[in-house]
Each structure stands twice: as C-alpha cells, then as structure tokens.
Design an enzyme around this catalytic site. Structure first.
Site, PDB file in Angstrom:
ATOM      1  N   CYS A 137       0.775  -1.196  -0.294  1.00 33.55           N
ATOM      2  CA  CYS A 137      -0.266   0.271   0.134  1.00 33.55           C
ATOM      3  C   CYS A 137       1.029   1.539  -0.260  1.00 33.55           C
ATOM      4  CB  CYS A 137      -0.720  -0.163   1.120  1.00 33.55           C
ATOM      5  SG  CYS A 137      -1.797   1.062   0.797  1.00 33.55           S
TER       6      CYS A 137
ATOM      7  N   ARG B  92     -12.133   6.805  -0.079  1.00 33.67           N
ATOM      8  CA  ARG B  92     -11.515   5.675   0.294  1.00 33.67           C
ATOM      9  C   ARG B  92     -11.803   4.487  -0.093  1.00 33.67           C
ATOM     10  NH1 ARG B  92      -7.412   7.382   3.771  1.00 33.67           N
ATOM     11  NH2 ARG B  92      -6.623   5.023   3.095  1.00 33.67           N
TER      12      ARG B  92
ATOM     13  N   HIS C 215      -3.269  -5.302   2.604  1.00 35.85           N
ATOM     14  CA  HIS C 215      -2.886  -5.607   4.336  1.00 35.85           C
ATOM     15  C   HIS C 215      -3.162  -6.808   4.783  1.00 35.85           C
ATOM     16  CE1 HIS C 215      -1.494  -1.302   4.465  1.00 35.85           C
ATOM     17  NE2 HIS C 215      -2.841  -0.630   3.595  1.00 35.85           N
TER      18      HIS C 215
HETATM   19  N1  GLN Z   1      -1.678   6.720   2.321  1.00 36.40           N
HETATM   20  C1  GLN Z   1      -1.821   6.262   1.811  1.00 36.40           C
HETATM   21  C2  GLN Z   1      -3.535   6.188   0.561  1.00 36.40           C
HETATM   22  O1  GLN Z   1      -4.434   6.199   1.358  1.00 36.40           O
HETATM   23  C3  GLN Z   1      -1.560   4.571   1.534  1.00 36.40           C
HETATM   24  C4  GLN Z   1      -2.975   3.831   3.007  1.00 36.40           C
HETATM   25  C5  GLN Z   1      -1.639   2.675   3.158  1.00 36.40           C
HETATM   26  O2  GLN Z   1      -0.720   2.303   3.145  1.00 36.40           O
HETATM   27  N2  GLN Z   1      -2.910   1.414   3.950  1.00 36.40           N
HETATM   28  O3  GLN Z   1      -3.967   5.499   0.004  1.00 36.40           O
END
Ligand code: GLN
Length: 245
Positions: free
Chosen positions: A95, A129, A195
């Site tokens: 990520c 998101r 993740h």
């Molecule tokens: N900050 C980055 C995003 O929001 C990565 C997030 C993460 O590592 N889960 O895309």
C-alpha cells in the site's frame, strides 16, 4: 546453513493493519525449514547499505507518515532503494510502501509527494477511500496464484509501460478501481495494496517470494513444502466468501 537477511524499512512509521505480520510470516516459514532469517529495522536517519540484505519490506502508512519520510528518502535512501531494485534484490511493498516506490503520490488534499522513482507508476489520492476485503489473481508468470487480502487506500495507482500488474482484480478495487489491475511487478519487486497482513493467509505467495530471494542467493536450493493446512483453510474461506455466487 542457509540464511536470508531481511531489511524492514521504516518499521516504526509504516505499519498499518498489522503489516509487520508479513515479516513474522517470512521469518517463521524460513525457520520452520531450518533457514536463518535475520531481520534489521532501518528507519529515519539510519544508513541503508542495501547490499547487506536479501529482502526488503515496506509496510503501509497514512498520508501524514508518508510525508514525514520525504526528507529521509531524499537524503539518500531513495537512491539506495533504486539501486537495490535494479540489482534485482527482492522487495515486498504494501500500500503506502508500494506507492512510495513510484514517482509521486498526490494526496487527496493536493500535497505532492515526490517519491523514490524505482517503479514506473504514480498515485493520485481521492476523498473517497477504497476499503474492504478483496481478491486478485497473479499473472501466469507468477503462477496465477489467487490472493485474498484487505485494502484501505485513497490513492489510485496507475502503471506505466515499464512495470506489469501483480495481477487482475477478482473482487474489490485493486490499483484504482478502474482498470482491473492490482499491484505492480518489476524485476524482483512485489508491490500490492494488500494489508491483512498479506502473507500468512497466502502461503503460496509467501513461498514464491521467499524462493525468489533464496534462488537469487543459493541457485541450487530446494525449498521443502510445509504443512499449510491451517493457512490454506483461512485462504480458502476468504476465497469462497469473495467469489461470485
Ligand atoms: N496513505 C495512502 C492512501 O491513503 C496509503 C494508505 C495505506 O498504506 N493503507 O492511499
């Protein structure tokens, strides 16, 4: 005695959603086979002598943490990471760590983070998101392994011509929720949004990555199979749950 040296980059800053579990999984899957696994944490201000390591791991992080690392990367680590990638060291990047290997990440509120530039890709953040369990299938070059995971990112990543996707999305968003791709592969870099942590419930992928690093160091090594009944039960439960009914 076979040995692999793992460099855990920014372990104190990039460790969302238990990404450290990938380090534990790699260590255990090697120790169960009698292979020594030495883990070294390298963070802000630490020197990175990349030739000392066989595998590099970078976990995920919030936009803020990614921004915190910009100076440290510019002070030398970015150059070392680019060299390690080109010399075909093995990387697993999750990520935010994945995004950081690209040329830039523009956060949803407009902050431009010029990152490492090791991989031909870029990321643009969005207010909405992409969150949830997801599933993808690795390319045939990587054995067509089906991967189950969890994604939580605002960033939409777009791949350039010099990289190929890690796989195609079977359920969920993946790189951007638009082009059906997930992750990125370049030389021995494995980069993914997954993740979870990723490796414990994807033992085939875990061993594929470990074999890549071991074969690079010990070309004639054979990796004995482990009893992955427990791991595969977890994997297959999620694969069934995420498969179209
Ligand atoms: N900050 C980055 C995003 O929001 C990565 C997030 C993460 O590592 N889960 O895309």
């Amino acid at each position: 005695m076979y040995e692999l040296k793992i460099c855990h980059l920014y372990p104190d800053i990039l460790n969302l959603y238990g990404d450290r579990g990938n380090i534990i999984c790699m260590q255990k899957r090697m120790e169960w086979r009698g292979i020594k696994a030495e883990v070294t944490g390298i963070s802000v201000g630490d020197a990175l002598n990349y030739d000392d390591y066989d595998i590099f791991f970078i976990g995920g992080g919030q936009d803020f943490e990614q921004g915190v690392l910009l100076k440290d990367l510019a002070d030398g680590k970015a150059k070392a990471i680019r060299a390690a990638v080109e010399e075909e060291k093995v990387f697993l990047a999750i990520c935010g760590g994945y995004q950081m290997l690209g040329s830039y990440y523009k956060t949803w509120d407009g902050k431009q983070c010029d990152f490492i530039g090791a991989l031909d890709l870029y990321t643009v953040g969005h207010k909405d998101r992409m969150i949830g369990n997801y599933m993808y299938q690795c390319s045939e070059e990587d054995g067509g392994i089906v991967v189950v995971g969890f994604e939580n990112h605002s960033g939409k990543t777009y791949l350039g011509d010099k990289v190929r996707p890690m796989g195609k999305v079977l359920s969920g968003n993946g790189n951007n929720g638009e082009d059906g791709t997930e992750g990125a592969r370049y030389k021995n870099v494995f980069a993914t949004y997954s993740h979870g942590s990723l490796l414990p419930k994807n033992p085939k992928l875990a061993d594929y990555i470990l074999k890549t690093a071991l074969k690079r160091k010990y070309p004639n090594i054979n990796l004995e199979e482990l009893d992955d009944t427990f791991e595969n039960n977890a994997h297959d439960y999620m694969e069934h749950r995420l498969s179209p009914k």
